[in-house]
Design an enzyme around this catalytic site. Structure first.
Site, short mmCIF file in Angstrom:
data_model
loop_
_atom_site.label_atom_id
_atom_site.label_comp_id
_atom_site.label_asym_id
_atom_site.label_seq_id
_atom_site.Cartn_x
_atom_site.Cartn_y
_atom_site.Cartn_z
N HIS A 68 7.78 -1.78 -13.38
CA HIS A 68 8.57 -3.02 -13.26
C HIS A 68 9.80 -3.01 -14.17
CE1 HIS A 68 9.40 -6.99 -12.07
NE2 HIS A 68 8.23 -7.55 -12.21
N ASP A 70 11.11 2.21 8.54
CA ASP A 70 10.77 3.15 9.60
C ASP A 70 11.28 4.53 9.18
OD1 ASP A 70 10.51 4.71 11.85
OD2 ASP A 70 11.63 3.37 13.18
#
Length: 428
Positions: free
Chosen positions: A157, A367
């Site tokens: 993070h 994708d």
């Protein structure tokens, strides 16, 4: 259903395809990066099989590695190592990349209805604050017996918020498909939130760990619209759903302790669109802060609309003027006051619920050349009272990943207000 076997078959480091220039070898952290806990955040993307043979599967994995190396030439700080909470040494040590095989088809795996069953699809040891290495990004590609695939990512993070993670994954996917690359990321947080020497200043912020359980709850947009109409039509989906979760958790706590404990929430706020001028989506790093709300202390039950108003007002505070006060050299004092309040919420005497919104981040657009993911998930977390909100695949609802201690979860998941709005739970 017994836990499915996941076997690691290989491990390597993926380095940027082109070495990082000497002029880019050091990247300062912004103040918001410095104040972000060094925890690893998990996400898993699932892809169905296209029916190709095992050789094709190997080609897919090799293609993921090669396209990741190309992507890291633009996201080069993520192939480096964070040093002293001050800067990133962009030394091209690389991203850890693991391959694994799963002893069942994807359809059978997804029949498991516990969040814990997802964790073997993540690199072991990175789901939380512990790290076997100093890598900022660790990826595990797991291949199911049917040829389906899960890409599990644990990302530090320190230099990455939800927006940066989404942009990284979509940039990787676009590169894999051979399309024109997205705009390169901009890692220039210190120009807005200058870094500081925090070695003697930081208050202790200890997010509590416990014997927790994580469960997924799904809410349809129609149900949420109905709830908004009853509570306050001006609420956002995040605000109304967060207030509902908070209300249910407060009721369970009150039944356990026979009185209402002090309680608060934090909710992540993406600052990019709230700044003047606004920052683009490709602006990397932690460009977020926390909206803090306190529950009213009443003798009777706290009403849902009261909690919703508190959350709404805390978020609305982050307008252009307030965010401007947080910036520059003088912005530290405003952030420092907020940070002290956040630190006080870690007291054992306060029930604090931490909401993280990943709504509207286009994870389902990732994708890599074999279709969009059929599911994007979180996993079991190690910190209690953490709630993650994510869009579902069709975009017509919200998946809420709730982590509570076991005793509280048993009452929470049976709360009538929760059950009245649920579309489903777990992986149904």
């Amino acid at each position: 259903m017994s836990m499915v076997r996941v076997e690691i078959t290989s491990k390597e480091s993926i380095k940027p395809a082109i070495p990082t220039p000497q002029s880019h070898k050091t990247l300062k952290l912004s103040l918001l990066d410095q104040l972000t806990a060094p925890d690893y955040v998990p996400i898993i993307l699932f892809y169905s099989s296209d029916g190709n043979c095992e050789v094709k599967t190997k080609e897919k994995v090799d293609h993921l590695k090669n396209s990741l190396a190309e992507t890291l030439t633009q996201f080069y700080p993520l192939a480096g190592r964070v040093k002293e909470n001050k800067f990133v040494d962009c030394n091209d040590e690389g991203v850890e990349f693991l391959e694994a095989k799963v002893g069942c088809p994807l359809s059978k795996f997804l029949q498991q209805n516990e969040a814990e069953s997802l964790n073997p699809l993540l690199p072991m040891g990175y789901n939380g604050s512990q790290s076997p290495t100093e890598a900022q990004v660790v990826i595990q590609v797991s291949i199911f017996s049917c040829g389906g695939m899960a890409i599990g990512i644990c990302i530090l993070h320190k230099l990455v918020d939800g927006g940066t993670l989404s942009f990284l994954l979509n940039s990787w996917a676009v590169t894999a498909r051979g399309l024109s690359r997205l705009e390169p990321p901009i890692f220039d947080g210190p120009s807005h939130f200058p870094s500081r020497d925090l070695s003697s200043l930081l208050p202790t912020i200890d997010i509590p760990k416990a014997k927790c359980i994580t469960k997924r709850f799904v809410f349809g947009n129609k149900q949420l619209a109905s709830l908004k109409a009853k509570v306050n039509p001006k609420l956002t989906r995040v605000e109304v759903l967060s207030s509902l979760i908070w209300k249910c958790a407060l009721d369970v706590s009150k039944s356990q302790f026979r009185s209402q404990k002090p309680s608060a929430t934090t909710l992540t706020v993406n600052l990019r669109s709230r700044m003047t001028p606004t920052l683009p989506e490709n602006f990397g790093g932690n460009i977020l802060w926390l909206a803090i709300s306190h529950a009213p202390m009443l003798e009777g039950d706290v009403q849902l609309h009261e909690l919703a108003d508190r959350i709404k007002n805390s978020v609305r505070k982050f307008d252009a003027d307030y965010v401007r006060q947080m910036q520059g050299e003088k912005g530290f004092s405003a952030i420092w006051e907020s940070l002290k309040e956040i630190g006080s919420l870690c007291s054992k005497d306060i029930d604090t619920y931490r909401f993280v919104s990943w709504l509207n981040f286009p994870f389902y657009d990732c994708d890599f050349g074999w279709g969009r993911p059929i599911w994007v998930s979180s996993a079991r977390l190690v910190y209690k009272n953490v709630i993650i909100l994510m869009d579902n695949r069709l975009g017509d609802g919200i998946e809420v990943w709730v982590t509570l201690d076991e005793d509280r979860m048993s009452g929470f998941e049976r709360h009538p207000k929760l059950l009245a709005l649920l579309s489903s739970t777990s992986n149904d």
